[in-house]
Motif scaffolding. Sequence first.
Motif, PDB file in Angstrom:
ATOM      1  N   LEU A 213      10.977  -1.403  -5.240  1.00  0.00           N
ATOM      2  CA  LEU A 213      10.806  -0.573  -6.421  1.00  0.00           C
ATOM      3  C   LEU A 213       9.671   0.384  -6.103  1.00  0.00           C
ATOM      4  CD1 LEU A 213      11.484  -0.200  -9.488  1.00  0.00           C
ATOM      5  CD2 LEU A 213       9.631  -1.813  -9.923  1.00  0.00           C
ATOM      6  N   LEU A 214       9.926   1.673  -6.155  1.00  0.00           N
ATOM      7  CA  LEU A 214       8.871   2.652  -5.903  1.00  0.00           C
ATOM      8  C   LEU A 214       8.194   3.009  -7.218  1.00  0.00           C
ATOM      9  CD1 LEU A 214      10.486   5.181  -3.387  1.00  0.00           C
ATOM     10  CD2 LEU A 214       8.639   3.574  -2.933  1.00  0.00           C
ATOM     11  N   VAL A 215       6.872   2.880  -7.237  1.00  0.00           N
ATOM     12  CA  VAL A 215       6.078   3.249  -8.407  1.00  0.00           C
ATOM     13  C   VAL A 215       5.111   4.321  -7.943  1.00  0.00           C
ATOM     14  CG1 VAL A 215       4.472   2.446 -10.179  1.00  0.00           C
ATOM     15  CG2 VAL A 215       6.256   0.899  -9.306  1.00  0.00           C
ATOM     16  N   THR A 216       5.114   5.460  -8.638  1.00  0.00           N
ATOM     17  CA  THR A 216       4.217   6.546  -8.255  1.00  0.00           C
ATOM     18  C   THR A 216       3.814   7.343  -9.491  1.00  0.00           C
ATOM     19  OG1 THR A 216       3.904   8.430  -6.750  1.00  0.00           O
ATOM     20  CG2 THR A 216       6.090   8.193  -7.754  1.00  0.00           C
ATOM     21  N   THR A 217       2.770   8.107  -9.334  1.00  0.00           N
ATOM     22  CA  THR A 217       2.348   9.011 -10.397  1.00  0.00           C
ATOM     23  C   THR A 217       3.058  10.351 -10.192  1.00  0.00           C
ATOM     24  OG1 THR A 217       0.432   9.640  -9.073  1.00  0.00           O
ATOM     25  CG2 THR A 217       0.121   7.871 -10.692  1.00  0.00           C
TER      26      THR A 217
ATOM     27  N   PRO B 273       0.845  -1.193   0.000  1.00  0.00           N
ATOM     28  CA  PRO B 273       0.000   0.000   0.000  1.00  0.00           C
ATOM     29  C   PRO B 273       0.881   1.243   0.000  1.00  0.00           C
ATOM     30  CG  PRO B 273       0.116  -0.923   2.207  1.00  0.00           C
ATOM     31  CD  PRO B 273       0.836  -1.871   1.300  1.00  0.00           C
ATOM     32  N   PRO B 274       0.309   2.382  -0.360  1.00  0.00           N
ATOM     33  CA  PRO B 274       1.095   3.610  -0.266  1.00  0.00           C
ATOM     34  C   PRO B 274       1.383   3.940   1.199  1.00  0.00           C
ATOM     35  CG  PRO B 274      -1.152   4.055  -1.045  1.00  0.00           C
ATOM     36  CD  PRO B 274      -1.033   2.590  -0.858  1.00  0.00           C
ATOM     37  N   GLY B 275       2.437   4.681   1.408  1.00  0.00           N
ATOM     38  CA  GLY B 275       2.709   5.175   2.750  1.00  0.00           C
ATOM     39  C   GLY B 275       3.801   4.442   3.494  1.00  0.00           C
ATOM     40  N   THR B 276       3.771   4.630   4.817  1.00  0.00           N
ATOM     41  CA  THR B 276       4.823   4.117   5.695  1.00  0.00           C
ATOM     42  C   THR B 276       4.211   3.453   6.924  1.00  0.00           C
ATOM     43  OG1 THR B 276       4.935   6.271   6.787  1.00  0.00           O
ATOM     44  CG2 THR B 276       6.473   5.901   4.978  1.00  0.00           C
ATOM     45  N   GLY B 277       3.215   2.622   6.702  1.00  0.00           N
ATOM     46  CA  GLY B 277       2.467   2.065   7.821  1.00  0.00           C
ATOM     47  C   GLY B 277       2.905   0.693   8.276  1.00  0.00           C
TER      48      GLY B 277
ATOM     49  N   LEU C 276      12.973   3.925  -9.312  1.00  0.00           N
ATOM     50  CA  LEU C 276      11.633   4.507  -9.347  1.00  0.00           C
ATOM     51  C   LEU C 276      11.045   4.398 -10.745  1.00  0.00           C
ATOM     52  CD1 LEU C 276      13.320   6.651  -7.257  1.00  0.00           C
ATOM     53  CD2 LEU C 276      10.967   7.359  -7.077  1.00  0.00           C
ATOM     54  N   VAL C 277       9.733   4.207 -10.790  1.00  0.00           N
ATOM     55  CA  VAL C 277       8.999   4.163 -12.043  1.00  0.00           C
ATOM     56  C   VAL C 277       7.855   5.170 -11.947  1.00  0.00           C
ATOM     57  CG1 VAL C 277       7.541   2.742 -13.552  1.00  0.00           C
ATOM     58  CG2 VAL C 277       9.556   1.740 -12.449  1.00  0.00           C
ATOM     59  N   GLU C 278       7.673   5.946 -13.004  1.00  0.00           N
ATOM     60  CA  GLU C 278       6.577   6.915 -13.052  1.00  0.00           C
ATOM     61  C   GLU C 278       5.401   6.289 -13.799  1.00  0.00           C
ATOM     62  OE1 GLU C 278       6.787  11.474 -13.541  1.00  0.00           O
ATOM     63  OE2 GLU C 278       6.681  10.635 -15.563  1.00  0.00           O
ATOM     64  N   ASN C 279       4.296   6.086 -13.084  1.00  0.00           N
ATOM     65  CA  ASN C 279       3.083   5.523 -13.666  1.00  0.00           C
ATOM     66  C   ASN C 279       2.160   6.663 -14.086  1.00  0.00           C
ATOM     67  OD1 ASN C 279       1.300   3.549 -14.473  1.00  0.00           O
ATOM     68  ND2 ASN C 279       0.502   3.162 -12.426  1.00  0.00           N
ATOM     69  N   MET C 280       1.377   6.431 -15.116  1.00  0.00           N
ATOM     70  CA  MET C 280       0.433   7.427 -15.649  1.00  0.00           C
ATOM     71  C   MET C 280       1.149   8.730 -15.996  1.00  0.00           C
ATOM     72  SD  MET C 280      -3.104   6.695 -13.608  1.00  0.00           S
ATOM     73  CE  MET C 280      -2.538   6.544 -11.917  1.00  0.00           C
TER      74      MET C 280
END
Length: 192
Positions: free
Chosen positions: A114-118, A94-98, A146-150
């Motif tokens: 691997l970080l994937v984010t918009t 999930p997103p975040g640091t929980g 890192l990968v840039e989605n959308m």
Amino acid sequence: RALAASGAAVGLLDADLYGPNVPILLGAEDRQPGLKDGRMIPVEVDGLRMMSVGLLIDPARPLIWRGPMASNTLKQFFSEVDWGELDYLVMDLPPGTGDVQLTLTKLFPEAFGLLVTTPQAMAVADALKAGRMFQTEGTKLHLLGLVENMAWFTPEELPDNRYYLFGKEGVKNLSEDLKVPFLGHLPLIQSI
């Protein structure tokens, strides 16, 4: 899918317990894991052995769990699921640091991430926090990149045009901040 197509034995764990969407992404939301000798057998899709809480609950029902419940459920996906022999276990977090991230860094201190984010500023800000968490002693993962989605949208009728609906360069700048390689862009495509 690429790892599985290369001949590797691949497990895919949907660790996003509050938003389990991997079954939807794989077109398997109507399937259920098997059961053998008291252990769950992952659903197989395109050579992937996949497990998700989304396969176990009513998709319209929200999970209202505190941290320990999420952590315990995640641990059950390792102790009560018969993954078989795997070359790779890919986990969608999930997103975040929980709690889910904290549990995984304790269970798998040698894991790769691997970080994937918009590219939106808010999404990049959240990814920065996750990246910093995974670079901190005690919660460290080996970040591959890192990968840039959308990243952009290209209409079918204008195949040479790119529209950057969510901004541009956000993830590339993030890779510089985190000192982690920028691996590429994925466009916004409705079929995905």
